[in-house]
Scaffold this active site. Sequence first.
Site, PDB file in Angstrom:
ATOM      1  N   LYS A  67      42.070  55.834  31.050  1.00 44.35           N
ATOM      2  CA  LYS A  67      40.649  56.137  30.825  1.00 44.35           C
ATOM      3  C   LYS A  67      39.805  55.486  31.913  1.00 44.35           C
ATOM      4  CE  LYS A  67      37.217  54.242  28.752  1.00 44.35           C
ATOM      5  NZ  LYS A  67      36.074  54.578  29.618  1.00 44.35           N
ATOM      6  N   GLY A 120      38.359  44.604  32.930  1.00 45.61           N
ATOM      7  CA  GLY A 120      36.955  44.723  32.553  1.00 45.61           C
ATOM      8  C   GLY A 120      36.402  43.393  32.112  1.00 45.61           C
ATOM      9  N   THR A 126      35.392  40.071  29.898  1.00 48.31           N
ATOM     10  CA  THR A 126      36.131  39.172  29.012  1.00 48.31           C
ATOM     11  C   THR A 126      35.821  39.513  27.555  1.00 48.31           C
ATOM     12  OG1 THR A 126      36.219  37.440  30.674  1.00 48.31           O
ATOM     13  CG2 THR A 126      36.436  36.717  28.404  1.00 48.31           C
ATOM     14  N   GLU A 172      42.963  41.820  32.794  1.00 45.02           N
ATOM     15  CA  GLU A 172      42.414  41.293  34.050  1.00 45.02           C
ATOM     16  C   GLU A 172      40.907  41.277  33.845  1.00 45.02           C
ATOM     17  OE1 GLU A 172      40.625  40.683  36.929  1.00 45.02           O
ATOM     18  OE2 GLU A 172      41.191  42.571  37.884  1.00 45.02           O
ATOM     19  N   CYS A 231      35.354  41.218  40.302  1.00 44.89           N
ATOM     20  CA  CYS A 231      35.788  40.200  39.335  1.00 44.89           C
ATOM     21  C   CYS A 231      36.135  38.886  40.032  1.00 44.89           C
ATOM     22  CB  CYS A 231      36.958  40.708  38.516  1.00 44.89           C
ATOM     23  SG  CYS A 231      38.275  41.363  39.505  1.00 44.89           S
ATOM     24  N   GLU A 256      29.234  34.941  34.524  1.00 47.10           N
ATOM     25  CA  GLU A 256      29.443  35.978  35.536  1.00 47.10           C
ATOM     26  C   GLU A 256      28.178  36.832  35.639  1.00 47.10           C
ATOM     27  OE1 GLU A 256      32.482  38.918  34.518  1.00 47.10           O
ATOM     28  OE2 GLU A 256      33.254  38.764  36.548  1.00 47.10           O
TER      29      GLU A 256
END
Length: 771
Positions: A189, A240, A242, A262, A296, A388
Amino acid sequence: MTIKEIFDTMDYGPAPESAAEALQWIADRDGNAGHYIGGKWGPIRDDFPTNNPATGDKLAGVTKGTAEEIETAVAAARKAQPAWAKSGHKRARVLYAIARLMQKHARLLAVMESLDNGKPIRESRDIDVPLAIRHFYHHAGFAQLMDSELPEREPLGVCGQIIPWNFPLLMLAWKIAPALAMGNTVVLKPAEYTPMTAMIFAEICAQAGVPPGVVNIVTGDGDTGAALVNADVDKIAFTGSTEVGRKIREATAGSGKALSLELGGKSPYIVFEDADIDSAVEGLVDAIWFNQGQVCCAGSRLLVQEGIAEAFYAKLKSRMDGLRIGDPLDKCIDIGAIVDPAQLDQISKMVSANTEGETYQTKAPEGCFYPPTLITGLSPASTLMQEEIFGPVLAATTFRTPAEAVQIANNTRYGLAASVWSENINLALDIAPKLAAGIVWINGTNMMDAAAGFGGVRESGFGREGGWEGLAGYTRAKGTTKALKPIAPYTTKDGTPADPLDRTAKLYIGGKQARPDGGYSKPVYSPKGKLLGDVSVANRKDLRNAVEAMNGAKSWAKTTGHLRAQILYYIAENLSARSEELAKRIKDMTGKSGQDEVDYCIGTLFTFAAWADKYDGQAHGVPIRGVALAMKEPVGNMTVFCDDGWPLLGMISPMAAAMAMGNRITLVASEPFPLMIAEMYQLLETSDVPGGVVNILTGDHSELAPHAAAHMDIDAVWSFSGADISAVIEKGSAGNLKRTWVNYGKQIEPSATDMLAAATEVKNIWIPYGE
Ligand code: NDP
């Protein structure tokens, strides 16, 4: 005009890349994007738009995949999988063909990526697309080598793969290439903002001879992703946020689905005063302004040594002034558009909410653009140093000593990547192992390649993508597993002690025998109902004490493999000397001869002692002038719920694997046969095992499991227990995203190397050569 003035006033003219071919490609497909399932297109609907973020124009209508459509895709993948798994060579040929065709359509892919995501064409053309192609070439090789080099491994089956919008094609390649190489089929997806290059890729698959059903693409949004997570797949591979990673960990808990995550990062970029400053400034352009900082592993936390901070910031600001921001399809552009107004809004809000430090910003055009931003003078605990931002915003602070640099660098819940800048290679290589990160770049940043694993530790997730280490996530050990029969403890009617001496075994914490916090013990009976002794019932406070003890023994990780081997051999020697006594003890508890188990324990200790200084890392052949060293590091603090059926081996085997690799471990002994704890601590006390390296608890596995899973200072939990605790452990682990290895109620007989792999993290340290 002087030459200097000419240079200073010179500007770049526009160098636009045409969007015509990519737009025509979309128009030829009726302007909509949608599913590719079982080798066929459809259904395709205009459920929501995907826009060009640089202009706000609609690029295409996108189909929002339903749960039924996901099921259809999974069924197609399931059907295709056995035939696909048959020949590594055939798979290699198909993967090679994909790579060739991607090369042929490289420009179309690059332009489409820039249109859909807003990234500069310079990056999509020179980085995203070539790296994606390289991934397929490299993994064509792995497909070819699987039979000969991984004879004990087999494919997982059907893999559900969910990818983000920041590197749409590259993340697709990182997911699909290893899965296919290892004989799996996939349902992928793409992100809702960026499905377009996946559409071109689906067409490439058809041309490359990918059999129908091997690659399925279902477009959609978060709901479609959630439906894929819940579908009948054997693995979920996710990249994507966390937050969503945590949800997926919880949703898949206890299902037996393999999982790789990841996730986000807040990667430190450490500049020592002896660094090549100009290079370090230029490196930052890549670290935080590459892909508008929506990366990331972005080097989003700058740590500069105090003595050079002012000079460094001045150079950095002047370089920021020279960054060109605007139309992503202009080849002169350094910084393109933010992927979507929603993301722009999030970045703006985070920066405006900050009241600390000094903010320096350059200019950005109107629209979905955000200017390069530097915020200096932040404290390590400030929100912008911790959270982030996922935008072109660099948060900076200073440090004085190397030790302080490490401390600030590791002061984060993440652990994805780190950069270290110093001309002193000894210093840089001393710092690299101390950083909590899956990847460390020395005098560089954002170096990635198919031959080197990529992935993090802590809340940056688990699993690696790329390299030999990445293949483990798409295979499992061959063989079938039997259901584990729960073993009930023996009970009694009369309670007569087998031995009149009191034998109440205490817990073993920090190298000492410890009474249980709750003050409870429970009796252990022989098969004939004789009382063999009592064991302590540990509770969550005892577990916490054990974690404290493990924290106090961290220096075990710094010991040499040679020393750890010596200690494991010493335990084996002491065990051998008491072999008869231990065998009798096993027999007393289980009624079965214990000699074989004791002998097996001695062999196991020898095996892990042997591996302690031989389970080496690798030097990956990455295409730079340099090397990527894949170093094996201990996972950290581990807790293991031991196999109920093997009172001694159940403890010795995970203990030896964990110790060999430099971990600290807390063992929760076999629930029906726990008395062996007393023999174990005598063994450990006489074998020079430092206090806190091995701790042993006895008690109820189901009672302790949720506390072990939720403890933020435990890095890994394993369960070989007969108790039904796999789901509880996986669910509870979502808190700090610790690594888990559980048996789902099956009898698993892992090989020594499986255990060693689970007891280590691979850290890739990139070291470029040359002046
Ligand atoms: P998400 O984690 O939400 O999205 C990643 C992928 O997961 C997308 O395909 C998304 O679909 C899908 N998804 C969303 N919700 C679920 C769910 N419940 N179950 C399964 N799949 C789901 O990231 P966002 O795109 O929303 O970005 C939000 C933030 O995440 C960013 O601001 C950034 O901080 C971080 N991020 C980190 C990335 C990384 O590489 N570490 C990459 C992208 C974002 P959909 O696209 O429809 O939302």
